[in-house]
Design a protein around this motif. Sequence first.
Motif, mmCIF file in Angstrom:
data_model
loop_
_atom_site.group_PDB
_atom_site.id
_atom_site.type_symbol
_atom_site.label_atom_id
_atom_site.label_comp_id
_atom_site.label_asym_id
_atom_site.label_seq_id
_atom_site.Cartn_x
_atom_site.Cartn_y
_atom_site.Cartn_z
ATOM 1 N N PRO A 136 -10.429 53.169 -8.091
ATOM 2 C CA PRO A 136 -9.943 53.955 -9.239
ATOM 3 C C PRO A 136 -8.988 53.171 -10.133
ATOM 4 C CG PRO A 136 -8.830 54.650 -7.241
ATOM 5 C CD PRO A 136 -9.900 53.689 -6.814
ATOM 6 N N VAL A 137 -9.305 51.918 -10.347
ATOM 7 C CA VAL A 137 -8.592 51.046 -11.284
ATOM 8 C C VAL A 137 -9.661 50.356 -12.111
ATOM 9 C CG1 VAL A 137 -7.055 49.075 -11.540
ATOM 10 C CG2 VAL A 137 -6.704 50.670 -9.649
ATOM 11 N N LYS A 138 -9.551 50.422 -13.416
ATOM 12 C CA LYS A 138 -10.597 49.862 -14.272
ATOM 13 C C LYS A 138 -10.841 48.391 -13.968
ATOM 14 C CE LYS A 138 -11.828 48.962 -19.120
ATOM 15 N NZ LYS A 138 -13.243 49.299 -18.896
ATOM 16 N N GLY A 139 -12.123 48.053 -13.787
ATOM 17 C CA GLY A 139 -12.504 46.666 -13.575
ATOM 18 C C GLY A 139 -12.223 46.131 -12.189
ATOM 19 N N MET A 140 -11.976 47.003 -11.194
ATOM 20 C CA MET A 140 -11.678 46.536 -9.843
ATOM 21 C C MET A 140 -12.707 47.098 -8.858
ATOM 22 S SD MET A 140 -8.126 46.759 -7.616
ATOM 23 C CE MET A 140 -7.243 45.844 -8.889
ATOM 24 N N ALA B 64 -14.828 37.184 -12.200
ATOM 25 C CA ALA B 64 -13.891 38.069 -11.517
ATOM 26 C C ALA B 64 -13.219 37.301 -10.393
ATOM 27 C CB ALA B 64 -14.632 39.286 -10.964
ATOM 28 N N GLN B 65 -11.957 37.593 -10.163
ATOM 29 C CA GLN B 65 -11.230 36.865 -9.139
ATOM 30 C C GLN B 65 -10.661 37.823 -8.105
ATOM 31 O OE1 GLN B 65 -8.302 34.780 -11.507
ATOM 32 N NE2 GLN B 65 -6.768 36.373 -11.188
ATOM 33 N N VAL B 66 -10.289 37.255 -6.959
ATOM 34 C CA VAL B 66 -9.750 38.064 -5.866
ATOM 35 C C VAL B 66 -8.352 38.525 -6.226
ATOM 36 C CG1 VAL B 66 -9.072 38.082 -3.438
ATOM 37 C CG2 VAL B 66 -11.154 36.869 -4.153
ATOM 38 N N GLU B 67 -8.151 39.826 -6.208
ATOM 39 C CA GLU B 67 -6.848 40.416 -6.483
ATOM 40 C C GLU B 67 -6.002 40.463 -5.226
ATOM 41 O OE1 GLU B 67 -3.953 42.559 -8.900
ATOM 42 O OE2 GLU B 67 -5.739 41.378 -9.397
ATOM 43 N N ARG B 68 -6.622 40.816 -4.103
ATOM 44 C CA ARG B 68 -5.877 40.894 -2.842
ATOM 45 C C ARG B 68 -6.845 40.807 -1.673
ATOM 46 N NH1 ARG B 68 -5.916 46.028 -4.939
ATOM 47 N NH2 ARG B 68 -3.960 45.622 -6.004
ATOM 48 N N THR B 69 -6.306 40.395 -0.537
ATOM 49 C CA THR B 69 -7.033 40.335 0.729
ATOM 50 C C THR B 69 -6.222 41.080 1.772
ATOM 51 O OG1 THR B 69 -8.011 38.173 0.211
ATOM 52 C CG2 THR B 69 -7.930 38.821 2.539
ATOM 53 N N ARG B 70 -6.850 42.043 2.421
ATOM 54 C CA ARG B 70 -6.155 42.784 3.471
ATOM 55 C C ARG B 70 -7.046 42.832 4.703
ATOM 56 N NH1 ARG B 70 -1.547 44.856 1.499
ATOM 57 N NH2 ARG B 70 -1.162 45.879 3.482
ATOM 58 N N THR B 71 -6.406 42.795 5.863
ATOM 59 C CA THR B 71 -7.163 42.821 7.113
ATOM 60 C C THR B 71 -6.410 43.629 8.159
ATOM 61 O OG1 THR B 71 -8.198 41.456 8.832
ATOM 62 C CG2 THR B 71 -6.110 40.667 7.928
ATOM 63 N N GLY B 72 -7.160 44.213 9.075
ATOM 64 C CA GLY B 72 -6.571 45.007 10.154
ATOM 65 C C GLY B 72 -7.588 45.220 11.255
ATOM 66 N N ILE C 236 -11.527 43.200 0.465
ATOM 67 C CA ILE C 236 -11.291 42.196 -0.583
ATOM 68 C C ILE C 236 -11.500 42.878 -1.921
ATOM 69 C CG2 ILE C 236 -11.866 39.889 -1.403
ATOM 70 C CD1 ILE C 236 -13.503 39.720 1.335
ATOM 71 N N ASP C 237 -10.479 42.874 -2.748
ATOM 72 C CA ASP C 237 -10.540 43.527 -4.053
ATOM 73 C C ASP C 237 -10.706 42.480 -5.142
ATOM 74 O OD1 ASP C 237 -10.157 45.876 -2.690
ATOM 75 O OD2 ASP C 237 -8.012 46.004 -3.158
ATOM 76 N N PHE C 238 -11.754 42.638 -5.938
ATOM 77 C CA PHE C 238 -12.038 41.747 -7.063
ATOM 78 C C PHE C 238 -11.711 42.452 -8.369
ATOM 79 C CE2 PHE C 238 -14.841 40.365 -3.654
ATOM 80 C CZ PHE C 238 -14.812 38.982 -3.733
ATOM 81 N N THR C 239 -11.263 41.665 -9.358
ATOM 82 C CA THR C 239 -10.918 42.259 -10.646
ATOM 83 C C THR C 239 -11.137 41.252 -11.763
ATOM 84 O OG1 THR C 239 -9.180 43.420 -11.877
ATOM 85 C CG2 THR C 239 -8.493 41.540 -10.559
ATOM 86 N N GLY C 240 -11.312 41.783 -12.980
ATOM 87 C CA GLY C 240 -11.425 40.928 -14.155
ATOM 88 C C GLY C 240 -12.826 40.428 -14.402
ATOM 89 N N GLY C 241 -12.951 39.527 -15.357
ATOM 90 C CA GLY C 241 -14.261 39.004 -15.719
ATOM 91 C C GLY C 241 -15.159 40.115 -16.252
ATOM 92 N N GLU C 242 -16.429 40.044 -15.922
ATOM 93 C CA GLU C 242 -17.382 41.059 -16.389
ATOM 94 C C GLU C 242 -17.191 42.401 -15.698
ATOM 95 O OE1 GLU C 242 -19.411 40.954 -18.919
ATOM 96 O OE2 GLU C 242 -18.706 38.931 -19.367
ATOM 97 N N LEU C 243 -16.394 42.442 -14.642
ATOM 98 C CA LEU C 243 -16.144 43.731 -13.994
ATOM 99 C C LEU C 243 -15.453 44.705 -14.945
ATOM 100 C CD1 LEU C 243 -14.959 42.726 -10.398
ATOM 101 C CD2 LEU C 243 -17.251 43.338 -11.177
ATOM 102 N N ASP C 244 -14.749 44.172 -15.940
ATOM 103 C CA ASP C 244 -14.099 45.035 -16.919
ATOM 104 C C ASP C 244 -15.114 45.821 -17.750
ATOM 105 O OD1 ASP C 244 -11.575 44.220 -16.127
ATOM 106 O OD2 ASP C 244 -11.459 42.618 -17.613
ATOM 107 N N ASN C 245 -16.341 45.306 -17.826
ATOM 108 C CA ASN C 245 -17.358 45.914 -18.687
ATOM 109 C C ASN C 245 -18.459 46.640 -17.917
ATOM 110 O OD1 ASN C 245 -16.068 44.629 -20.954
ATOM 111 N ND2 ASN C 245 -17.114 42.721 -20.385
#
Length: 544
Positions: A498-502, A434-442, A462-471
Amino acid sequence: MSDASHSYREQGELELTSVLKRLFYGTLFFTCLALTGLSLPSAAQSAPEATANTPDVVFATVKERAQALADKPYQKPDHNVPEALAAMNYEQYRSIHFRREAGLWQRDSLFEVQFFHPGFYYNEPVTITTVDKAGSNTRVPFKSEYFRYGDQAKPVMDAVTEDLGFAGFRVHYPLNEADRKSEFVVFQGATYFRLVGPGQVYGLSARGLAIDTAESSGEEFPVFRDFWLLQPDKEQTTMTVVALMDSPSISGAYRFTLAPGAPTVVDVDAVLYPRTEINKVGVAPLTSMFHHGENSTNYVDDIRPEIHDSDGLLLNSSQGDWIWRPLSNPKSLRVSSLQDTNPKGFGLLQRDREFNSYLDAEAHYSDRPSLWVTPKGEWGEGRVELVEIPTNSETNDNIVAYWVPKQPLAPNTEHLFSYQLRTFEERLPSQGLAQVERTRTGWAAIPGQEDGPPRTHRKFAIDFTGGELDNISTEAKLKAKVSAMGGEITHIVVEPLPVKGMWRVAFTLIPEGEGPADMQVSLTMRDQQLSEVWSYVWYPDSVQ
């Protein structure tokens, strides 16, 4: 690349590359180089069994020339571009177009070569020699008839002479359409070159070599002085370019084996001959631009939410770890590094490929290529160094990444570095985690809190997506593996989105003192590593 340049991408028309405006950013400068000549052995001069100037023969000859140059004190060639051409403005230079019918090999090869006019910022002409299969070497002469001079360029036409030389060249190939050749690589300016894969537009640049980048002594820019273009067979799908490099502290020979396609691949063999001791050499450098993005904390008065050619540095370490470092536009120069021995690869990526992230109908930032460096052989101990330079304009390249050998390159010695460059988009095929989809800070204050913490206390998501997270089920118990130097990480939350695999990892950073905080975060399930490692350095002065 500047926003003014993105509208001029028609095939066969002159493109003003991003390097054009960026090379003079800050105190950067070019060493002016004039034309040089080099005789390659003809078929008659070769060994009896050799019937042509093969890539190996040409490369060997250029290596000899580079070594001979390094054995002598550096001589700065005379600047020979007329002042009227050097003083051209952007619009004048852009109105000069190469005539496509003057290109090389249009009917004799899948490849076609076109040339750039000298002038504006490109005042270091190069010699270009073609090498055919019969062993004939022919220097390509500059001719004004090869170009169309638009109305804005006509005032400088009297300064155009037939001995100018070219500022560089670009190569076309049936990359996107079977019956039409499109541009896929450009060599223009110092040792800069850029390449794209199908459906991509130019963004970041590669370079032959970086010398003393971000050093107080100032950066030195080697230059490709001469090129040899080896003519491919009619149906050949690769093309070889050999280049002679020179600068005050080092000379070198480069062989580029170009293989356009999906992806576009370039195999690079670089042989370096240092004249003198060099403080820092950057091998396989990549240069890009990051103005602002999803992790920026400063307000930018622009209708576009993000502006960048690349949004992160990815490293595949010798141990197989994948490390992702998001880019930033700092308030002051920042240099960071990732130590390793014989890394498997590194690159600058444009992961965010959604138009809605940029809302720029001209720049096409979502179509910029990612570029990956795969070393060949053992590069030994060293570090991947990342340089981030503050900029207030997207026309400035402010990001540089390269490999720095631990041991300095010894003078009067031959040093070989071979590697492969390849284009891709948001995901490298060999990266299965799984890889980093986005980084946000405040600010880490709680909404409605009257007396919040200091502004240096930061909330990260930090939002991760893909890889085994899909399963993996959203009911699974995932954990965040975290570490920090120069700060404390608290209030860690791991949750599915509420996004598949994220999945999201959120936490609060409490910095220690006035120094930076270096953090690492990844997702795990029991003892299984599910994601790459998010690596980020937070500086207190990042707060507006």
